[in-house]
Design an enzyme around this catalytic site. Structure first.
Site, PDB file in Angstrom:
ATOM      1  N   SER A  70     -40.479 -13.434  38.240  1.00 49.31           N
ATOM      2  CA  SER A  70     -39.095 -12.999  38.469  1.00 49.31           C
ATOM      3  C   SER A  70     -38.825 -11.576  38.001  1.00 49.31           C
ATOM      4  O   SER A  70     -37.772 -11.032  38.276  1.00 49.31           O
ATOM      5  CB  SER A  70     -38.123 -13.962  37.780  1.00 49.31           C
ATOM      6  OG  SER A  70     -38.193 -13.811  36.387  1.00 49.31           O
ATOM      7  N   LYS A 107     -35.391 -11.564  30.973  1.00 47.17           N
ATOM      8  CA  LYS A 107     -34.451 -11.105  32.000  1.00 47.17           C
ATOM      9  C   LYS A 107     -33.815  -9.803  31.555  1.00 47.17           C
ATOM     10  O   LYS A 107     -33.813  -9.477  30.367  1.00 47.17           O
ATOM     11  CB  LYS A 107     -33.341 -12.143  32.229  1.00 47.17           C
ATOM     12  CG  LYS A 107     -33.792 -13.453  32.894  1.00 47.17           C
ATOM     13  CD  LYS A 107     -34.063 -13.276  34.370  1.00 47.17           C
ATOM     14  CE  LYS A 107     -34.536 -14.552  35.038  1.00 47.17           C
ATOM     15  NZ  LYS A 107     -35.730 -15.139  34.472  1.00 47.17           N
TER      16      LYS A 107
END
Lengths: 149, 422
Positions: A70, A107
């Protein structure tokens, strides 16, 4: 030789070497020769130490392995090693190690008027909005990525 | 001014750093071989899980209350402790590491206008950087800083984990509050004597009319403690010194009668002793082996047997120490054949610095030992888990019971924390 000389014990004093202190000498890998000395000898410096270059606070820095895809647009690929400093303050746009609902994740932080978002860096993944229901903490801030080429 | 910094429930707190899902949940950590409970989170304490309880006795209770149980992970605790101590060192150069989770600090020559505030800074730095909660007690002496620390721990809401004894009024109030058995250095036996003498608090202990009694019973140590509690500093920050002896002793999961099984254990303990000697650059002159039997009568009785060998030279060689240990064991075993042994241990004493080793002409160890040990230590550091060992050691039968061991997150590349990118 007179006899008594033979029996008289000779007095010897033994000195123990002092091995307590340590002196580090930079090692120059150059054979001894009588010729012209290397001009580089005058410019000896300490070696480059990755620990010192990449880690500002060794006590609060940890290594963490990334798993998954991701964050590939931020340069973080599967199996990369992240250098994470826990002493840094979280801020907008920082890449952080977050603990959310029982799992560690990497993230990018995004602060919006309506709250905090965890942004992936890969179009195939969706942002996560942090709500009060989430069990959430920011564990540390990523400062470097180590990857095998 | 001194401070005592003490990590709350240190082992349990270390486990939570890397598994935050257990924050706010009951957590316990077991001793070696998953034997007894040696650390409890506040939640586990609130459930009434007793400290030191054998695991099998509380297993059902732990399961019922969904308590998370960890085997002890000393590689992790040691590294977290090292990090915490180094951080303390940034607040003052004078740090005495008192145990894995406690340190005395001294602030001589520093001008700190507000100790309470300084304490909060120390506490917040450790909490943010390492997720380790601590309590800090400030006072003019070490013994009083222990007292202040206890107050900080007992009243977290009012003190926020930091308490400063900086006035005579606070000192007296604190001593009146402190039970005599909680005073630094007062053991179980001394407590009984004190109670018989009607010394119930730290304050009673400092009363002038008890001074001669304290001197008689506790000698100079008692008088020092008394001065410290009165606010006169007599104990300073101690420089780290190498250990005077190293002991490795363990209980067996089941009793042993066979020589070979005992020899394997003693060999392993001897090897670990030698490794620790080398790690602190010491050599030992004396090797002691201890065996213990346990009779399960009521009350259970323990019987200890031991013997020692003093070597003509100082050594840190696994081979030499092992040889000596086995020789002692053979003798002990011969003398007490047929007994069932519950515990064994190897102790190395009469330590000297390797640098100060005397050279002997005739009785000297083979100098090749030194090179061999260096090589073994290097390999074992690199691959871990003491893979290079003596033939008399056996790994299979004796691996420690560690069924609930967490990864070595900070000391092994193959065990670092994983963060998911999905």
């Amino acid at each position: 030789m007179p006899l008594d000389r033979k029996h008289k014990a000779q007095k010897l004093t033994f000195f123990k070497s002092d091995l307590q202190s340590e002196l580090k000498i930079p090692y120059v890998s150059q054979g001894v020769s009588a010729g012209f000395p290397s001009p580089a000898l005058d410019f000896l410096e300490t070696t480059i130490d990755l620990n010192k270059a990449l880690i500002e606070d060794p006590e609060t820095t940890f290594y963490i392995k990334a798993e998954g895809h991701s964050m590939i647009d931020a340069g973080i690929n599967d199996k990369d090693i992240l250098i994470v400093d826990r002493s840094l303050e979280p801020a907008d746009k920082k890449i952080a190690i977050c603990f959310i609902d029982g799992e560690f994740t990497v993230k990018r932080l995004k602060l919006e008027k309506d709250g905090l978002y965890l942004m992936p860096e890969n179009q195939a993944y969706k942002p996560i909005k942090i709500s009060e229901e989430n069990n959430f903490m920011i564990w540390g801030i990523v400062t470097y990525v180590i990857k095998k080429i | 001014m001194y401070a005592l910094v003490d990590c709350n429930n240190f082992y349990a707190s270390c486990e939570r750093v890397f598994q935050p899902q257990y924050n706010g949940k009951p957590v316990v950590v077991l001793s070696n071989n998953d034997g007894c409970i040696i650390s409890r989170s506040d939640e586990a304490k609130a459930l009434g899980v007793p400290m030191g309880a054998p695991e099998f006795k509380v297993r059902e209770m732990l399961r019922q209350h969904n308590v998370k149980v960890f085997s002890s992970n000393y590689a992790l605790y040691g590294d977290m402790s090292r990090r915490a101590m180094n951080i303390l060192n940034r607040f003052t150069p004078y740090v005495e590491i008192y145990s894995i989770d406690e340190a005395f600090l001294n602030f001589e020559g520093m001008s700190i206008p507000d100790y309470d505030n300084y304490g909060k800074q120390i506490k917040d730095t450790l909490l943010k950087g390492l997720s380790l909660p601590v309590c800090i007690g400030f006072a003019p002496t070490k013994a009083l800083s222990k007292v202040a620390n206890k107050i900080a721990r007992k009243y977290p809401e009012r003190t926020n984990g930091v308490y400063v004894i900086d006035t005579e009024e606070k000192r007296i109030k604190a001593l009146r509050w402190t039970k005599i058995e909680d005073v630094w250095g007062i053991g179980y036996r001394m407590k009984k004597k004190m109670k018989a003498k009607n010394i119930l608090t730290a304050y009673d202990f400092t009363e002038p009319f008890h001074e001669s009694w304290v001197k008689k019973e506790m000698g100079v140590i008692g008088l020092r403690l008394r001065k410290e509690l009165l606010g006169e500093s007599v104990l300073g920050i101690e420089e780290p010194a190498n250990k005077k002896s190293i002991a490795i002793t363990r209980s067996f999961p089941k009793q042993l009668t066979e020589f070979d099984a005992l020899r394997e254990r003693v060999s392993t303990f001897a090897s670990v002793c030698a490794e620790k000697l080398r790690a602190q650059d010491s050599c030992c002159h004396t090797v002691v082996v201890m065996l213990a039997t346990m009779e399960h009568k009521t009350p259970a009785t323990k019987q200890y047997y031991h013997n020692s060998i003093t070597l003509p030279f100082g050594t840190d060689s696994t081979l030499t120490i092992n040889q000596a240990a086995i020789r002692i064991l053979e003798k002990l075993y011969e003398e007490h054949k047929g007994q069932r042994f519950q515990k064994a241990g190897v102790i190395v004493t009469q330590l000297i610095n390797t640098n100060e080793k005397q050279l002997h002409l005739f009785e000297e160890e083979n100098p090749k030992h030194h090179l061999l040990m260096k090589a073994i230590d290097k390999i074992n550091t690199k691959i871990g888990d003491r893979k290079v060992k003596l033939g008399s050691q056996d790994s299979k039968t004796w691996n420690m019971k560690q069924n609930m061991l967490s990864p070595k997150y900070t000391t092994r590349w193959d065990q670092i924390l994983v963060a998911k990118c999905h």
